[in-house]
Design an enzyme around this catalytic site. Structure first.
Site, PDB file in Angstrom:
ATOM      1  N   TYR A  86       0.876  -1.299   0.073  1.00  0.00           N
ATOM      2  CA  TYR A  86       0.008  -0.114  -0.053  1.00  0.00           C
ATOM      3  C   TYR A  86       1.085   1.255  -0.031  1.00  0.00           C
ATOM      4  O   TYR A  86       2.167   1.198   0.350  1.00  0.00           O
ATOM      5  CB  TYR A  86      -0.876  -0.025   1.248  1.00  0.00           C
ATOM      6  N   ASN A  95       1.469   4.006   1.740  1.00  0.00           N
ATOM      7  CA  ASN A  95       2.230   4.033   2.923  1.00  0.00           C
ATOM      8  C   ASN A  95       3.354   3.163   3.555  1.00  0.00           C
ATOM      9  O   ASN A  95       3.771   3.187   4.422  1.00  0.00           O
ATOM     10  CB  ASN A  95       1.492   4.658   4.165  1.00  0.00           C
ATOM     11  N   LYS A  96       3.368   1.782   2.830  1.00  0.00           N
ATOM     12  CA  LYS A  96       4.199   1.006   3.491  1.00  0.00           C
ATOM     13  C   LYS A  96       5.808   1.101   3.070  1.00  0.00           C
ATOM     14  O   LYS A  96       5.883   1.995   2.358  1.00  0.00           O
ATOM     15  CB  LYS A  96       3.621  -0.597   2.845  1.00  0.00           C
ATOM     16  N   ASN A  97       6.401   0.147   3.660  1.00  0.00           N
ATOM     17  CA  ASN A  97       7.901   0.508   3.586  1.00  0.00           C
ATOM     18  C   ASN A  97       8.462   0.533   2.207  1.00  0.00           C
ATOM     19  O   ASN A  97       9.193   1.200   1.897  1.00  0.00           O
ATOM     20  CB  ASN A  97       8.660  -0.587   4.388  1.00  0.00           C
ATOM     21  N   ILE A  98       7.900  -0.453   1.405  1.00  0.00           N
ATOM     22  CA  ILE A  98       7.945  -0.386  -0.084  1.00  0.00           C
ATOM     23  C   ILE A  98       6.424  -0.349  -0.507  1.00  0.00           C
ATOM     24  O   ILE A  98       5.910  -0.880  -0.157  1.00  0.00           O
ATOM     25  CB  ILE A  98       8.903  -1.313  -0.804  1.00  0.00           C
TER      26      ILE A  98
END
Length: 657
Positions: A181, A183-186
């Site tokens: 998603y 806002n995830k780390n990637i």
């Protein structure tokens, strides 16, 4: 002029991602194809598993993972309520039942110690959530799964590139679901990935992600591809496009770099917010690599005049975006109504749901941004404190207690720190002698806390498991906890109304009614001089003599108090100082006491034998004496009072009298 807005999150998208997307769009094939296959291959190699399948969301990844294990209606899946909606809703897709287990307050992860109690004949799987990127206790969870023949599907939406005990998280469960998603780390904008070492699972997943047909659509439309296809099951439209996968491949290349910068941001938050007592910072277990997808603080609402909503409002007024992760699922209307959940069904999740706030943490935060976030939190907390709170060197309101520390004590500590002797030494003996002279007893033994001295007072008289001690419930926890350390039964006697001390009439009533066997188990009375007012020691001493009981005086709050004994064989005067009225006494030097050493206390006795045993026990059971070998002669403890804290000896000399 208002400062620029700091968003809660900005993805780390650069020119390379844009170029790769443009390349796909010019290629003539933009849905699932070769690029998605390449993304799956590179992701598989990065996390260290045999098989991966790319899908269009983390929710789809969880759904297909549960489908692959054959979840059926009325099955049960154990999971945490402290998570996003997707974790539980995918269970409901199968008309199965999510069974919630409360979370831990430290990591917010599912409390692995509570899982076994929720396992039934209908339990099919455990679905742990690696909250904020910190792995759950997978060793314990997998052990339970093997014991009860359960599958483990892990929600790792937050957890790239987390590790558990040095190993990647995908190696620890049957299937692992990741999210990409925004806002995830990637990120791929929207997207997800399923990882497994089971070939049968991945074959099912790859078929079900695209309508249940026998081969990927893109292969049918390539040169040499077959037009023929078969529908084996009613599947889903969960495939990931090549456009999204092009972003994912570049993001994966940058994953370690992104993670390194996240660690730098987290490190600054942990260091620069650590002095604020009204917030609790996130913790990391020693044997994990935390992915730090989120930086979640807990507000100490009991110490603040504002609630969480007001805190967030004030952060927003300072042009800083924050969020909440999460409001526990059992508190939402659907689960309250459908499962009849109440807040106290999962007390930790309910507690956290009222207090958590997530601060921005992403690579594009500048040093100036981080400073603004820290200052904003400091400012809001400082102006929102309840009256009796300390902050740095400033006091707000009137404190309940303030230790009377002068330049004399500070200079003493400075002198000690210049010497090589920070623990035992001549200053300790001097301190004990001054204390004994002031109290009018033969021996005073300094230890590191009031709790330690109470524990030693019980041990020195040989009280043991199965014995009972009469005491008061109206006291600090250490009075009873020291008894429980040794599995000694506390017998609570109510207090008298005037001074709140133990009611001696009720002690005698208890002893008279007790059977001979019951009385034989009662070995001592532990009386507390509550609020500094001595208990009724004339009656206590009479009862102790009548029933042959040891008399322990907890005078933690009563240094300087005196009591007039009817017959005083222990002193040359009719008035005797508190702490010396029983067979053994204790005094505390906690910061709010009459004099303080920060932490510390005294054991008080007129018996040399008792004093020698106490000195041995507090020094880990070493035999007292000048022999440098100090042989260990009994079970002991490290209850030594350090020389640094002995600045209190000046307080005995200059103030106690």
């Amino acid at each position: 002029m208002a400062e620029k807005y700091i968003p809660f999150f900005i993805p780390s998208i650069g020119n390379k991602e844009i170029r790769e997307v443009a390349k796909v769009m010019r290629s003539g094939w933009i849905t699932s194809g070769h690029v998605t296959e390449q993304f799956e291959k590179e992701f598989k190699n990065y996390i260290g598993c045999k098989y991966t399948a790319a899908v269009n969301s983390g929710t789809a990844a969880l759904h297909l993972a549960l489908d692959s294990i054959g979840l059926r209606p009325d099955d049960e899946v154990i999971t945490s309520p402290m998570t996003f909606a997707a974790t539980a809703e995918v269970i409901l897709y199968f008309r199965a039942r999510p069974v919630f287990v409360d979370c831990r307050r430290d990591t917010f992860n599912i409390d692995e110690q509570l899982i076994e109690d929720k396992i039934t004949a209908q339990t099919r799987a455990i679905l742990p959530v690696h909250f904020a990127g910190q792995p759950c206790r997978m060793d314990t969870i997998m052990k339970l799964a093997r014991k009860y023949n359960l599958k483990v599907v892990t929600d790792a939406a937050h957890a790239i590139p987390a590790k558990f005990k040095g190993g990647t998280i995908c190696s620890l469960s049957d299937l692992t679901a990741f999210s990409f998603y925004a806002n995830k780390n990637i990120t791929t904008g929207e997207g997800g990935m399923i990882a497994t070492n089971n070939k049968r699972y991945i074959e099912r997943i790859k078929m079900m992600r695209l309508h249940g047909i026998s081969q990927d659509a893109w292969k049918r439309y390539q040169r040499g591809g077959s037009w023929q296809y078969e529908i084996h099951y009613p599947g889903f439209k969960y495939n990931l496009t090549d456009i999204a996968s092009a972003i994912g491949i570049v993001q994966l290349e940058k994953c370690d770099e992104i993670y390194k910068r996240r660690l730098e941001v987290v490190s600054q938050y942990l260091e620069r917010l650590s002095h604020i007592e009204e917030i609790s910072l996130p913790v990391q277990s020693a044997d994990v690599q935390h992915a730090w997808h989120l930086f979640v603080i807990q507000l100490g609402l009991d110490k603040l005049k504002i609630n969480r909503s007001e805190f967030i409002k004030r952060m927003n007024l300072k042009n800083i975006g924050v969020s909440v992760h999460f409001i526990s699922l059992h508190l939402h209307p659907y689960y309250r109504i459908s499962a009849n959940y109440r807040p106290d069904d999962f007390p930790n999740a309910s507690f956290l749901s009222e207090r958590v706030v997530t601060l921005p943490v992403y690579p594009k935060l500048t040093e100036r941004d981080i400073g603004r976030v820290v200052r904003a939190v400091e400012d809001i907390i400082t102006t929102s404190r309840k009256a009796v709170v300390f902050y740095g060197s400033k006091q707000h309101g009137i404190p309940l207690s303030s230790p009377d520390i002068t330049e004399l004590e500070r200079s003493y500590v400075n002198e000690v720190l210049k010497t090589p002797y920070l623990s035992l030494g001549p200053k300790l003996y001097e301190f004990e002698q001054q204390a004994a002279r002031y109290l009018g007893v033969k021996h005073a033994i300094a230890v590191n806390s009031g709790t330690s001295e109470l524990h030693m007072a019980l041990r020195v008289y040989g009280l043991k498991e199965g014995d009972a001690v009469i005491t008061t419930p109206f006291s600090f926890i250490s009075s009873a906890s020291c008894l429980l350390y040794e599995k000694i039964k506390p017998i609570f006697i109510d207090i008298e109304e005037k001074y709140y001390n133990i009611d001696t009439r009720k002690i005698e009533q208890l002893l008279k009614k007790a059977t001979k066997e019951q009385r034989s188990r009662i070995k001592a009375i532990l009386a507390v001089d509550v609020f500094g007012h001595p208990a009724n020691w004339n009656e206590l001493r009479r009862i102790a003599r009548t029933y042959n009981l040891i008399l322990i005086e907890d005078s933690s709050e009563a240094l300087g108090s005196e009591y007039k004994l009817n017959t005083d064989r222990r002193s040359n005067s009719k008035w005797t100082k508190a702490g010396t009225l029983g067979d053994i006494g204790v005094i505390s030097f906690y910061p709010n006491k009459q004099i303080t050493t920060g932490e510390g206390g005294l054991v008080i006795t007129n018996s040399k034998r008792i004093a020698d045993i106490c000195r041995s026990m507090k020094n880990q059971g070493r035999a007292p004496g000048s022999d440098t070998t100090y042989p260990f002669v009994r079970l002991g403890y490290n209850y030594r009072l350090s020389k640094i804290t002995l600045s209190g000896n000046s307080q005995f000399v200059t103030r106690s009298g």
